[in-house]
Design a protein around this motif. Structure first.
Motif, PDB file in Angstrom:
ATOM      1  N   LEU A 151       0.494   3.861  -3.071  1.00 28.98           N
ATOM      2  CA  LEU A 151      -0.209   5.110  -2.742  1.00 28.98           C
ATOM      3  C   LEU A 151       0.719   6.074  -2.001  1.00 28.98           C
ATOM      4  CD1 LEU A 151      -3.395   3.362  -1.259  1.00 28.98           C
ATOM      5  CD2 LEU A 151      -3.155   4.221  -3.596  1.00 28.98           C
TER       6      LEU A 151
ATOM      7  N   TRP B 118       0.833  -1.215   0.000  1.00 32.28           N
ATOM      8  CA  TRP B 118       0.000   0.000   0.000  1.00 32.28           C
ATOM      9  C   TRP B 118       0.866   1.264   0.000  1.00 32.28           C
ATOM     10  CZ3 TRP B 118      -2.448  -4.280  -0.045  1.00 32.28           C
ATOM     11  CH2 TRP B 118      -3.833  -4.349  -0.159  1.00 32.28           C
TER      12      TRP B 118
ATOM     13  N   LEU C 247      -9.808   5.334  -7.648  1.00 36.69           N
ATOM     14  CA  LEU C 247      -9.036   4.756  -6.551  1.00 36.69           C
ATOM     15  C   LEU C 247      -9.555   3.355  -6.219  1.00 36.69           C
ATOM     16  CD1 LEU C 247      -6.897   4.942  -4.347  1.00 36.69           C
ATOM     17  CD2 LEU C 247      -8.565   6.109  -2.902  1.00 36.69           C
TER      18      LEU C 247
ATOM     19  N   TYR D  87     -11.159   2.748   4.006  1.00 34.69           N
ATOM     20  CA  TYR D  87     -10.377   3.850   3.460  1.00 34.69           C
ATOM     21  C   TYR D  87     -11.181   5.134   3.628  1.00 34.69           C
ATOM     22  CZ  TYR D  87      -7.955  -0.024   1.173  1.00 34.69           C
ATOM     23  OH  TYR D  87      -7.270  -1.191   0.926  1.00 34.69           O
TER      24      TYR D  87
ATOM     25  N   SER E 263     -10.807   9.636   3.900  1.00 30.56           N
ATOM     26  CA  SER E 263      -9.961  10.824   3.828  1.00 30.56           C
ATOM     27  C   SER E 263      -9.850  11.455   5.209  1.00 30.56           C
ATOM     28  CB  SER E 263     -10.548  11.837   2.839  1.00 30.56           C
ATOM     29  OG  SER E 263     -11.732  12.409   3.355  1.00 30.56           O
TER      30      SER E 263
ATOM     31  N   LEU F  60      -6.433   8.656   4.202  1.00 27.02           N
ATOM     32  CA  LEU F  60      -5.945   9.142   2.914  1.00 27.02           C
ATOM     33  C   LEU F  60      -5.941  10.668   2.841  1.00 27.02           C
ATOM     34  CD1 LEU F  60      -8.072   6.730   0.668  1.00 27.02           C
ATOM     35  CD2 LEU F  60      -5.729   6.362   1.494  1.00 27.02           C
TER      36      LEU F  60
ATOM     37  N   ARG G  59      -0.735   9.533  -1.315  1.00 24.41           N
ATOM     38  CA  ARG G  59      -2.139   9.559  -0.893  1.00 24.41           C
ATOM     39  C   ARG G  59      -2.387   8.895   0.455  1.00 24.41           C
ATOM     40  NH1 ARG G  59      -4.521   7.094  -6.370  1.00 24.41           N
ATOM     41  NH2 ARG G  59      -2.454   6.111  -6.318  1.00 24.41           N
ATOM     42  N   LEU G  60      -1.488   8.025   0.873  1.00 26.77           N
ATOM     43  CA  LEU G  60      -1.663   7.312   2.141  1.00 26.77           C
ATOM     44  C   LEU G  60      -0.987   8.090   3.265  1.00 26.77           C
ATOM     45  CD1 LEU G  60      -2.714   4.702   3.508  1.00 26.77           C
ATOM     46  CD2 LEU G  60      -0.444   3.718   3.087  1.00 26.77           C
TER      47      LEU G  60
END
Length: 256
Positions: free
Chosen positions: A19, A15, A58, A84, A86, A50, A22-23
């Motif tokens: 990402l 991951w 995504l 997941y 944000s 995220l 983004r992670l």
């Protein structure tokens, strides 16, 4: 079978590579952290925070990652539960800002999909803030906002309110029945006694404190932790009565 930690290390590696921008954080929670993890039964619970809002693009990327994870760890296929979200969605919910957000989620019996980031999710997010273990990123309290305990309580009550309807929609397998009983036991202990317990611990406290339900709770605990089979008959009528009555009892206690 690979150990839970081996699977989590593999997940973290894949991951963070896929990402990188983004992670923000990857956190394990649930029974592996709080106790009573059963390697042949329990799921691996992970929250991915995220910098972006999950969307169909995504979702397609994550689908590839999960398929690869299942291929590398077939014994754990279908048992890695990841949500997941944000960081903006968590912050808005904690601040009581009513804004539309989406989360992506995959869980046992559920394909990877998008769904609204409702207030229900605050129960998980606040638990990760308080008890989560970082796989990647800073410690949870350094990234996630603290959630007002009363807001978390209201979210948990929403769960309790919805459980009778959810049980109607569930398949009537003994696994779903046992999960429902143990989940309501955990809600009872948290709402009435302020204790965030594992399923096994909550079952023990409920057996001691509510002897009228002891037989059913013992059955649910033993089925869950002693390799119960989905070919068993289960106790659908008793479970439905338990969920309906305990839900009503907890909600009435709040009104009182």
């Amino acid at each position: 079978m690979r150990s839970p930690d081996e699977v989590l290390v593999d997940l973290r590696t894949a991951w963070t590579a896929a990402l990188p921008d983004r992670l923000l954080g990857l956190y394990v929670h649930g029974s592996l952290v709080t106790g009573d993890f059963a390697a042949d039964r329990s799921d691996l619970d992970v929250l991915a925070v995220l910098a972006v809002e999950p969307d169909p693009g995504l979702l397609a990327e994550l689908g590839v990652l999960h398929a690869d994870l299942d291929r590398r760890h077939p014994d754990w296929a279908g048992r890695v539960e990841v949500e997941y979200v944000s960081l903006d969605a968590v912050r808005d919910a904690a601040a009581r800002r009513a804004r539309d957000h989406l989360i992506a989620r995959i869980s046992p019996g559920e394909r990877l999909h998008l769904l609204p980031a409702t207030s229900h999710r605050l129960v998980t997010w606040s638990t990760v803030h308080d008890l989560g273990r970082a796989l990647s990123g800073p410690p949870p309290p350094e990234l996630l906002p603290a959630v007002d305990p009363e807001l978390t309580r209201a979210a948990l009550l929403d769960h309790v309110r919805d459980w009778p309807a959810w049980l109607t929609d569930m398949t009537s397998t003994p696994g779903a029945q046992a999960y429902s009983v143990l989940t309501l036991c955990r809600a009872l202990q948290r709402l009435r006694h302020g204790r965030q317990l594992s399923k096994r611990q909550a079952a023990a406290e409920t057996i001691a404190g509510r002897p009228e339900w002891a037989g059913l709770v013992v059955w649910a605990r033993d089925w869950w932790y002693d390799r119960g089979r989905d070919t068993d008959a289960g106790r659908p009528a008793e479970v439905r009565d338990f969920v309906t009555r305990l839900s009503a009892d907890l909600l009435a206690g709040e009104r009182g």
